[in-house]
Design a protein around this motif. Structure first.
Motif, PDB file in Angstrom:
ATOM      1  N   ASP A  89      19.077 -44.504  50.489  1.00 25.12           N
ATOM      2  CA  ASP A  89      19.105 -45.891  49.702  1.00 25.12           C
ATOM      3  C   ASP A  89      20.589 -46.617  50.312  1.00 25.12           C
ATOM      4  OD1 ASP A  89      17.379 -45.119  47.817  1.00 25.12           O
ATOM      5  OD2 ASP A  89      18.564 -44.528  46.157  1.00 25.12           O
ATOM      6  N   ALA A  90      21.400 -45.932  50.820  1.00 18.77           N
ATOM      7  CA  ALA A  90      22.606 -46.463  51.482  1.00 18.77           C
ATOM      8  C   ALA A  90      22.030 -47.042  52.971  1.00 18.77           C
ATOM      9  CB  ALA A  90      23.704 -45.520  51.747  1.00 18.77           C
ATOM     10  N   LEU A  91      21.012 -46.059  53.526  1.00 19.12           N
ATOM     11  CA  LEU A  91      20.791 -46.574  54.779  1.00 19.12           C
ATOM     12  C   LEU A  91      19.732 -47.961  54.697  1.00 19.12           C
ATOM     13  CD1 LEU A  91      20.632 -46.115  57.905  1.00 19.12           C
ATOM     14  CD2 LEU A  91      18.815 -44.216  57.427  1.00 19.12           C
ATOM     15  N   ALA A  92      18.929 -47.871  53.531  1.00 16.24           N
ATOM     16  CA  ALA A  92      18.095 -49.061  53.409  1.00 16.24           C
ATOM     17  C   ALA A  92      18.659 -50.260  53.099  1.00 16.24           C
ATOM     18  CB  ALA A  92      17.315 -48.668  52.110  1.00 16.24           C
ATOM     19  N   THR A  93      20.033 -50.210  52.383  1.00 16.92           N
ATOM     20  CA  THR A  93      20.913 -51.384  52.234  1.00 16.92           C
ATOM     21  C   THR A  93      21.686 -52.003  53.595  1.00 16.92           C
ATOM     22  OG1 THR A  93      21.571 -50.737  50.036  1.00 16.92           O
ATOM     23  CG2 THR A  93      22.954 -52.158  51.194  1.00 16.92           C
ATOM     24  N   ARG A  94      21.861 -51.175  54.401  1.00 18.04           N
ATOM     25  CA  ARG A  94      22.319 -51.638  55.633  1.00 18.04           C
ATOM     26  C   ARG A  94      21.438 -52.236  56.503  1.00 18.04           C
ATOM     27  NH1 ARG A  94      25.352 -49.696  60.357  1.00 18.04           N
ATOM     28  NH2 ARG A  94      24.911 -51.343  61.930  1.00 18.04           N
TER      29      ARG A  94
END
Length: 104
Positions: free
Chosen positions: A37-42
Motif C-alpha cells: 500500500d505504501a509503495l502504491a501511494t508512492r
C-alpha cells in the motif's frame, strides 16, 4: 541494458508501426500488504496507475504499476533502475515488466 529488456523491446518494436506509446506493466513484490500500500501511494504520485493484490504464490503481495511510454532503451533502463531502488527501499523486489503490442 538488461539483455531480457533488449530482446523484449526488439520484439515490441517489431510488432508496431513507428514510434507510439505502449502500455507497460511493472511487477513489484513485497512481503506485507502495508508495504504494498505504501509503495502504491508512492508510485501513484509518480504518475503510475497502481493495483495491489495478493501475488500468485499466495504469500507475497503484488504491486502492479501501469503507464504508457514510448518504447525506448534509455527510458526502460531508467525505469528499471528507479523501480528497483524503490522496491529495495520498501523491502521488496522489482520483477520486471511487460507491454501490450499495439496499445496506444
Amino acid at each position: 541494458m538488461d539483455n531480457g529488456d533488449h530482446i523484449a523491446l526488439k520484439a515490441l518494436s517489431a510488432g508496431t508501426s513507428g514510434k507510439r506509446t505502449q502500455l507497460f506493466r511493472h511487477f513489484i513484490y513485497v512481503a506485507e500488504q502495508a508495504q504494498g500500500d505504501a509503495l502504491a501511494t508512492r508510485l501513484k504520485r509518480d504518475g503510475f496507475e497502481v493495483e495491489t493484490r495478493m501475488g500468485a504464490d499466495g504469500t507475497n503481495w503484488l504491486v502492479l504499476a501501469r503507464h504508457k511510454l514510448l518504447p525506448d532503451e534509455e527510458a526502460i533502463d531508467r525505469l528499471r533502475e528507479q523501480l528497483t531502488e524503490i522496491a529495495d527501499a520498501a523491502g521488496g523486489e522489482y520483477d520486471g515488466w511487460d507491454a501490450d503490442v499495439g496499445a496506444s
